[in-house]
Design a protein around this motif. Sequence first.
Motif, PDB file in Angstrom:
ATOM      1  N   VAL A 250       3.043   8.805  13.455  1.00  0.00           N
ATOM      2  CA  VAL A 250       4.136   7.907  13.839  1.00  0.00           C
ATOM      3  C   VAL A 250       4.703   7.100  12.682  1.00  0.00           C
ATOM      4  O   VAL A 250       5.827   6.630  12.747  1.00  0.00           O
ATOM      5  CB  VAL A 250       3.685   6.944  14.962  1.00  0.00           C
ATOM      6  N   ARG A 251       3.926   6.921  11.607  1.00  0.00           N
ATOM      7  CA  ARG A 251       4.479   6.186  10.466  1.00  0.00           C
ATOM      8  C   ARG A 251       3.635   6.390   9.223  1.00  0.00           C
ATOM      9  O   ARG A 251       2.482   6.826   9.288  1.00  0.00           O
ATOM     10  CB  ARG A 251       4.593   4.698  10.777  1.00  0.00           C
ATOM     11  N   LEU A 252       4.246   6.076   8.095  1.00  0.00           N
ATOM     12  CA  LEU A 252       3.554   6.127   6.805  1.00  0.00           C
ATOM     13  C   LEU A 252       2.772   4.846   6.577  1.00  0.00           C
ATOM     14  O   LEU A 252       3.106   3.794   7.112  1.00  0.00           O
ATOM     15  CB  LEU A 252       4.569   6.293   5.665  1.00  0.00           C
ATOM     16  N   VAL A 253       1.767   4.942   5.743  1.00  0.00           N
ATOM     17  CA  VAL A 253       1.028   3.769   5.275  1.00  0.00           C
ATOM     18  C   VAL A 253       1.262   3.683   3.774  1.00  0.00           C
ATOM     19  O   VAL A 253       1.057   4.667   3.051  1.00  0.00           O
ATOM     20  CB  VAL A 253      -0.481   3.888   5.563  1.00  0.00           C
ATOM     21  N   THR A 254       1.720   2.534   3.297  1.00  0.00           N
ATOM     22  CA  THR A 254       2.069   2.377   1.885  1.00  0.00           C
ATOM     23  C   THR A 254       1.359   1.185   1.263  1.00  0.00           C
ATOM     24  O   THR A 254       0.829   0.320   1.963  1.00  0.00           O
ATOM     25  CB  THR A 254       3.582   2.185   1.726  1.00  0.00           C
ATOM     26  N   ASP A 255       1.389   1.145  -0.069  1.00  0.00           N
ATOM     27  CA  ASP A 255       0.866  -0.031  -0.767  1.00  0.00           C
ATOM     28  C   ASP A 255       2.010  -1.004  -1.027  1.00  0.00           C
ATOM     29  O   ASP A 255       3.131  -0.801  -0.568  1.00  0.00           O
ATOM     30  CB  ASP A 255       0.154   0.367  -2.064  1.00  0.00           C
ATOM     31  N   GLY A 256       1.725  -2.064  -1.790  1.00  0.00           N
ATOM     32  CA  GLY A 256       2.724  -3.089  -2.036  1.00  0.00           C
ATOM     33  C   GLY A 256       3.943  -2.603  -2.787  1.00  0.00           C
ATOM     34  O   GLY A 256       5.017  -3.202  -2.702  1.00  0.00           O
ATOM     35  N   ASP A 257       3.797  -1.514  -3.531  1.00  0.00           N
ATOM     36  CA  ASP A 257       4.916  -0.969  -4.294  1.00  0.00           C
ATOM     37  C   ASP A 257       5.652   0.136  -3.550  1.00  0.00           C
ATOM     38  O   ASP A 257       6.587   0.739  -4.084  1.00  0.00           O
ATOM     39  CB  ASP A 257       4.408  -0.414  -5.636  1.00  0.00           C
ATOM     40  N   GLY A 258       5.226   0.416  -2.333  1.00  0.00           N
ATOM     41  CA  GLY A 258       5.894   1.449  -1.557  1.00  0.00           C
ATOM     42  C   GLY A 258       5.324   2.843  -1.728  1.00  0.00           C
ATOM     43  O   GLY A 258       5.822   3.799  -1.134  1.00  0.00           O
ATOM     44  N   ALA A 259       4.271   2.990  -2.530  1.00  0.00           N
ATOM     45  CA  ALA A 259       3.657   4.303  -2.705  1.00  0.00           C
ATOM     46  C   ALA A 259       2.915   4.698  -1.432  1.00  0.00           C
ATOM     47  O   ALA A 259       2.243   3.872  -0.807  1.00  0.00           O
ATOM     48  CB  ALA A 259       2.687   4.280  -3.887  1.00  0.00           C
ATOM     49  N   VAL A 260       3.039   5.949  -1.032  1.00  0.00           N
ATOM     50  CA  VAL A 260       2.420   6.429   0.203  1.00  0.00           C
ATOM     51  C   VAL A 260       0.919   6.616   0.003  1.00  0.00           C
ATOM     52  O   VAL A 260       0.480   7.317  -0.903  1.00  0.00           O
ATOM     53  CB  VAL A 260       3.058   7.754   0.655  1.00  0.00           C
ATOM     54  N   LEU A 261       0.138   5.991   0.881  1.00  0.00           N
ATOM     55  CA  LEU A 261      -1.320   6.083   0.828  1.00  0.00           C
ATOM     56  C   LEU A 261      -1.906   6.882   1.980  1.00  0.00           C
ATOM     57  O   LEU A 261      -3.077   7.252   1.946  1.00  0.00           O
ATOM     58  CB  LEU A 261      -1.931   4.677   0.832  1.00  0.00           C
ATOM     59  N   GLY A 262      -1.106   7.124   3.013  1.00  0.00           N
ATOM     60  CA  GLY A 262      -1.608   7.852   4.168  1.00  0.00           C
ATOM     61  C   GLY A 262      -0.649   7.745   5.330  1.00  0.00           C
ATOM     62  O   GLY A 262       0.532   7.426   5.150  1.00  0.00           O
ATOM     63  N   VAL A 263      -1.160   8.002   6.529  1.00  0.00           N
ATOM     64  CA  VAL A 263      -0.322   7.975   7.731  1.00  0.00           C
ATOM     65  C   VAL A 263      -1.061   7.332   8.885  1.00  0.00           C
ATOM     66  O   VAL A 263      -2.293   7.264   8.886  1.00  0.00           O
ATOM     67  CB  VAL A 263       0.110   9.397   8.152  1.00  0.00           C
TER      68      VAL A 263
END
Length: 300
Positions: A250-263
């Motif tokens: 349903v959505r992405l998981v990102t860090d503070g800089d917007g880099a994708v870390l998972g879902v």
Amino acid sequence: GETVGGFGSFDRWRAFLKQSAERSRLSRRAFIQAGGAGLAVSTLGAAASAPAVAAVGRQWTQIADIVVVGSGAAASVAALAAAKDGAKVLMLEKAPVYGGTSAKSGGAFWVPNNFRLKERGIEDPKASLLAYCAAYSYPHLFDSNSPTLGLGEDVYKLLEAFYDNASPMTDMLREIKAAEIGRFHVLPDGQGTDLPDYGVLDGNNKVPRGRCLGPIKPDGSPGFGAELMRQIKARIDAYGIPLLTSHQVVRLVTDGDGAVLGVEALNDGKEVSFGARKGVIFATGGFTYNRGLCCKNREA
């Protein structure tokens, strides 16, 4: 009952598609609004206002190097390619069965410059293939005198990437001996005469027959989508790639800089999270059954 290539009963598959269709009615206006949110919305079906969430203090349900969203032909081949290169891969599928719409398709790849053509000494030049694709897909833009054939540079590069990588993809499947998949069939010249290549066979199409590759069954007869996915699934199992069905991303998981870390995904109404050390690959399709992308009615 009968099975869809070993993925579950036809009744179960039809029930899932019917349920999805009944949930998938949004207006064209909603589609346009959602489109502005980019890939996270169009591929994940996430709300336009929240395509991603931060990873602060998150406890991952499972972590892999590569998370692949979807389980059709594109997703499965991507998973195999990553696993072949040594990555730990995890696949997530929204449906309760494996295979996506690929399992119900004709099960053929349209691959320019493929190994069968090369075996027969048939040349499929890149320049003419790109011109054919551009003229057929973008007739209103096509310009044979333009360096990008009249297309935007991003679209032109996408066509180039298709030509450069489609044939090596099938070669990779043959190399890893994905069950019978290494024996792709092509229709003999005397068969399938009512199935010409796509669109008008203009002067740019130097190979009007022979680009379409399909799976061969163990008994030597041509197969279709269910057979293609059965064979690919056998190799996915051989590589030990985990496949979690009934997991709707349903959505992405990102860090503070917007880099994708998972879902984030939903499984039986419960929210679960999957980390990706190296990246997330989306190969979900499913436009017809996406609430955020379907038209509610023709007048909208």
